[in-house]
Design a protein around this motif. Structure first.
Motif, PDB file in Angstrom:
ATOM      1  N   HIS A  49       0.832  -1.198   0.000  1.00 52.62           N
ATOM      2  CA  HIS A  49       0.000   0.000   0.000  1.00 52.62           C
ATOM      3  C   HIS A  49       0.872   1.255   0.000  1.00 52.62           C
ATOM      4  N   GLY A  50       0.286   2.353  -0.425  1.00 61.01           N
ATOM      5  CA  GLY A  50       0.945   3.654  -0.379  1.00 61.01           C
ATOM      6  C   GLY A  50       0.003   4.713  -0.915  1.00 61.01           C
ATOM      7  N   SER A  51       0.517   5.916  -1.090  1.00 60.66           N
ATOM      8  CA  SER A  51      -0.274   7.019  -1.648  1.00 60.66           C
ATOM      9  C   SER A  51       0.584   7.793  -2.628  1.00 60.66           C
ATOM     10  N   ILE A  52      -0.020   8.276  -3.702  1.00 66.57           N
ATOM     11  CA  ILE A  52       0.735   9.099  -4.637  1.00 66.57           C
ATOM     12  C   ILE A  52       1.052  10.443  -3.987  1.00 66.57           C
ATOM     13  N   VAL A  53       2.054  11.118  -4.507  1.00 67.21           N
ATOM     14  CA  VAL A  53       2.343  12.477  -4.063  1.00 67.21           C
ATOM     15  C   VAL A  53       1.152  13.352  -4.457  1.00 67.21           C
ATOM     16  N   PRO A  54       0.555  14.092  -3.511  1.00 68.68           N
ATOM     17  CA  PRO A  54      -0.608  14.921  -3.859  1.00 68.68           C
ATOM     18  C   PRO A  54      -0.292  15.888  -4.995  1.00 68.68           C
ATOM     19  N   ILE A  55      -1.297  16.148  -5.811  1.00 63.77           N
ATOM     20  CA  ILE A  55      -1.155  17.023  -6.974  1.00 63.77           C
ATOM     21  C   ILE A  55      -2.114  18.200  -6.827  1.00 63.77           C
ATOM     22  N   ARG A  56      -1.568  19.413  -6.913  1.00 62.44           N
ATOM     23  CA  ARG A  56      -2.390  20.629  -6.849  1.00 62.44           C
ATOM     24  C   ARG A  56      -2.791  21.036  -8.262  1.00 62.44           C
ATOM     25  N   ILE A  57      -4.083  21.265  -8.461  1.00 64.36           N
ATOM     26  CA  ILE A  57      -4.611  21.645  -9.770  1.00 64.36           C
ATOM     27  C   ILE A  57      -5.243  23.027  -9.663  1.00 64.36           C
ATOM     28  N   GLN A  58      -4.852  23.922 -10.582  1.00 62.69           N
ATOM     29  CA  GLN A  58      -5.416  25.273 -10.624  1.00 62.69           C
ATOM     30  C   GLN A  58      -5.816  25.573 -12.058  1.00 62.69           C
ATOM     31  N   ASP A  59      -7.100  25.894 -12.262  1.00 58.96           N
ATOM     32  CA  ASP A  59      -7.578  26.216 -13.609  1.00 58.96           C
ATOM     33  C   ASP A  59      -7.986  27.677 -13.652  1.00 58.96           C
ATOM     34  N   THR A  60      -7.245  28.473 -14.436  1.00 56.57           N
ATOM     35  CA  THR A  60      -7.575  29.886 -14.608  1.00 56.57           C
ATOM     36  C   THR A  60      -8.102  30.164 -16.007  1.00 56.57           C
ATOM     37  N   SER A  61      -8.485  29.128 -16.734  1.00 59.55           N
ATOM     38  CA  SER A  61      -8.956  29.294 -18.108  1.00 59.55           C
ATOM     39  C   SER A  61     -10.212  30.159 -18.151  1.00 59.55           C
ATOM     40  N   ALA A  62     -10.268  31.050 -19.144  1.00 61.41           N
ATOM     41  CA  ALA A  62     -11.434  31.909 -19.308  1.00 61.41           C
ATOM     42  C   ALA A  62     -12.678  31.065 -19.546  1.00 61.41           C
ATOM     43  N   ALA A  80      -8.200  26.425  -6.220  1.00 58.19           N
ATOM     44  CA  ALA A  80      -7.333  25.266  -6.434  1.00 58.19           C
ATOM     45  C   ALA A  80      -7.891  24.043  -5.716  1.00 58.19           C
ATOM     46  N   SER A  81      -7.553  22.878  -6.243  1.00 56.84           N
ATOM     47  CA  SER A  81      -7.893  21.604  -5.611  1.00 56.84           C
ATOM     48  C   SER A  81      -6.627  20.769  -5.508  1.00 56.84           C
ATOM     49  N   VAL A  82      -6.571  19.916  -4.489  1.00 56.19           N
ATOM     50  CA  VAL A  82      -5.425  19.026  -4.294  1.00 56.19           C
ATOM     51  C   VAL A  82      -5.943  17.597  -4.296  1.00 56.19           C
ATOM     52  N   ALA A  83      -5.434  16.804  -5.236  1.00 54.27           N
ATOM     53  CA  ALA A  83      -5.889  15.424  -5.397  1.00 54.27           C
ATOM     54  C   ALA A  83      -4.794  14.452  -4.992  1.00 54.27           C
ATOM     55  N   THR A  84      -5.198  13.326  -4.434  1.00 52.11           N
ATOM     56  CA  THR A  84      -4.279  12.246  -4.112  1.00 52.11           C
ATOM     57  C   THR A  84      -4.989  10.936  -4.408  1.00 52.11           C
ATOM     58  N   ALA A  85      -4.335   9.830  -4.126  1.00 50.51           N
ATOM     59  CA  ALA A  85      -4.970   8.517  -4.284  1.00 50.51           C
ATOM     60  C   ALA A  85      -4.227   7.508  -3.423  1.00 50.51           C
ATOM     61  N   ASP A  86      -4.986   6.679  -2.728  1.00 49.43           N
ATOM     62  CA  ASP A  86      -4.408   5.543  -2.008  1.00 49.43           C
ATOM     63  C   ASP A  86      -4.180   4.412  -3.006  1.00 49.43           C
ATOM     64  N   LEU A  87      -2.978   3.865  -2.995  1.00 47.99           N
ATOM     65  CA  LEU A  87      -2.599   2.819  -3.940  1.00 47.99           C
ATOM     66  C   LEU A  87      -2.684   1.444  -3.287  1.00 47.99           C
ATOM     67  N   GLU A  88      -3.091   0.471  -4.070  1.00 51.67           N
ATOM     68  CA  GLU A  88      -3.107  -0.920  -3.619  1.00 51.67           C
ATOM     69  C   GLU A  88      -2.502  -1.781  -4.715  1.00 51.67           C
ATOM     70  N   LEU A  89      -1.422  -2.471  -4.381  1.00 51.53           N
ATOM     71  CA  LEU A  89      -0.732  -3.342  -5.325  1.00 51.53           C
ATOM     72  C   LEU A  89      -0.887  -4.785  -4.870  1.00 51.53           C
ATOM     73  N   LYS A  90      -1.497  -5.599  -5.724  1.00 53.08           N
ATOM     74  CA  LYS A  90      -1.632  -7.033  -5.465  1.00 53.08           C
ATOM     75  C   LYS A  90      -0.889  -7.787  -6.558  1.00 53.08           C
ATOM     76  N   LEU A  91       0.120  -8.561  -6.156  1.00 52.53           N
ATOM     77  CA  LEU A  91       0.943  -9.294  -7.113  1.00 52.53           C
ATOM     78  C   LEU A  91       0.774 -10.796  -6.914  1.00 52.53           C
ATOM     79  N   PRO A  92       0.781 -11.558  -8.005  1.00 58.93           N
ATOM     80  CA  PRO A  92       0.735 -13.021  -7.865  1.00 58.93           C
ATOM     81  C   PRO A  92       1.935 -13.526  -7.060  1.00 58.93           C
ATOM     82  N   LEU A  93       1.752 -14.654  -6.387  1.00 52.79           N
ATOM     83  CA  LEU A  93       2.824 -15.207  -5.566  1.00 52.79           C
ATOM     84  C   LEU A  93       4.013 -15.684  -6.389  1.00 52.79           C
TER      85      LEU A  93
END
Length: 423
Positions: A308-321, A393-406
């Motif tokens: 398990h782990g988490s990605i580095v959070p990402i800050r998103i800012q949209d100033t588009s007209a 602005a918004s800050v997004a992250t995600a919890d990661l789950e890695l399942k590997l065959p034995l």
């Protein structure tokens, strides 16, 4: 007897480029190419006939553009002056010049000075070239002599404006001038707050001192201009034509059209220029000092390895007209360890928002491909926002789950994540 062993797993987040320190030049620099994200501790010279393109550059001395040289500078900080003589052109788009800007052509070369979205700590002076200054702030004066044409648009000038001898026209629109304005010996259209037909333009002007218009042989139009002093008119052929919306303490000289209104009673006047809304952009950045996501050592479960782990959070800012819809998507490469390859489909996630001032929505949870589907081996949405979203602005992250065959071979595995912003 069953031997138990663990697979160390490391996931590396790659953001599409390397982070490097901005190089610094310890002495004067001659620029004949493109320079970006650099600091020049001395003067920067554009040699005769050369082209210099600057982006995100700081010059701690002067910029000197020699004959037939071309300076194309975006997001620059100049701690000295910008000086050009007989240049092909000088374009300054964004940030600041602490000193003066002086661009003159004394020969046959008809160059240009284009200034946009710039803070100038001193004076701006030009002659014999095309001059366009838009959405800028000038702490000193603005002076042109025999410029081909002059556009002074949505710009603040702390001292006087003097425009003399522009045979191909003058436009002063959306200007706030704390001193006086003088326009003389102009040709074609000389437009002060007015359109060529005499109607008021969309911006108007505010002049703290006097407005002097003299010896112009032009379609001379004045409208929508608030003059705190006197409008002085002399030697204009034809005489000035006044449209609607002018204000002045008095008028000396001949004109046609509407008489200016008297200034409103009061001790002070407030003027502000609202610029054209920029196109804006959708930008994102990592919220952290490291781009490395460490999933640690995978733990053996009944029939798979789990990390398990988490990605580095990402800050998103949209100033588009217009606040259009946007999305931030990712795709993960296969994991590699030496010559071994493991599919990234075994990596799943659950996105979440740590901050949400921009109307964002977290993407759907994606299970590990060990359970079902393709996991993060195909493009997945981390976050998105609908059209009309808030501009924060918004800050997004995600919890990661890695399942590997034995039967996954032992090793330390790495993968890359490619992030794409779409608007």
């Amino acid at each position: 007897m069953n031997a138990k062993w663990k697979v160390p797993v490391v996931a590396l987040l790659v953001v599409g480029g390397s982070v490097v320190a901005a190089p610094a030049y310890a002495a004067d620099l001659s620029c004949t190419t493109e320079l970006g994200s650099q600091v020049v501790s001395g003067n920067l010279t554009v040699p005769s006939g050369a082209e210099c393109v600057l982006g995100d550059v700081t010059v701690q001395g002067d910029i000197i553009v020699e004959a037939d040289g071309w300076l194309d500078a975006t997001s620059v900080v100049v701690e000295g002056d910008v000086i050009g003589t007989d240049v092909y052109g000088v374009l300054l788009d964004g940030t600041s010049v602490a000193g003066d800007i002086s661009v003159y052509s004394a020969g046959t070369r008809s160059g240009f000075l284009y200034v946009n979205d710039l803070k100038v700590g001193g004076d701006v002076a030009a002659g014999g070239v095309d001059v366009e200054v838009t959405e800028s702030t000038i702490a000193g004066s603005f002076t042109t002599q025999a410029a081909n044409y002059v556009d002074l648009v949505r710009t603040s000038v702390a001292q006087d404006v003097v425009i003399d001898g522009s045979a191909f026209g003058v436009t002063v629109a959306g200007a706030i001038v704390q001193g006086s304005v003088t326009v003389s010996h102009g040709g074609r259209d000389v437009l002060v707050g007015a359109n060529p037909d005499g109607s008021a333009d969309a911006f108007g002007n505010s002049i703290g001192g006097d407005l002097t218009l003299s010896d112009n042989a032009a379609n001379l139009r004045v409208a929508g201009t608030n003059v705190h002093g006197v409008i002085a008119l002399a030697g204009n052929t034809p005489v000035a034509a006044f449209g609607a919306g002018n204000v002045a303490r008095s008028v000396n000289g001949d004109y046609t059209g509407d008489a200016p209104a008297a200034p409103a009673a009061g001790d002070q006047s407030i003027a502000v220029t609202v610029p054209t809304q920029s196109a804006g952009e959708l930008i994102w950045s990592l919220e952290g000092t490291s781009a490395l996501v460490d999933l640690g050592v995978a733990e053996e479960q009944l029939d798979f390895y789990l990390a398990h782990g988490s990605i580095v959070p990402i800050r998103i800012q949209d100033t588009s007209a217009g606040n259009p819809a946007w999305s931030l998507t990712t795709v993960v490469s296969n994991f590699q360890a030496g010559g071994q390859t493991v599919s990234s489909k075994y990596l799943g996630w659950t996105p979440a928002l740590l901050e949400n001032n921009g109307g964002a929505v977290a993407g759907p949870a994606i299970p590990s491909g060990y359970d079902e589907g393709d996991g993060l081996s195909v493009t997945r949405t981390l976050a998105s926002a609908p059209a009309g979203h808030a501009r924060g602005a918004s800050v997004a992250t995600a919890d990661l789950e890695l399942k590997l065959p034995l039967d996954t071979p032992q090793g330390t595995y790495t993968a890359t994540v490619t992030v794409t912003a779409l608007s």
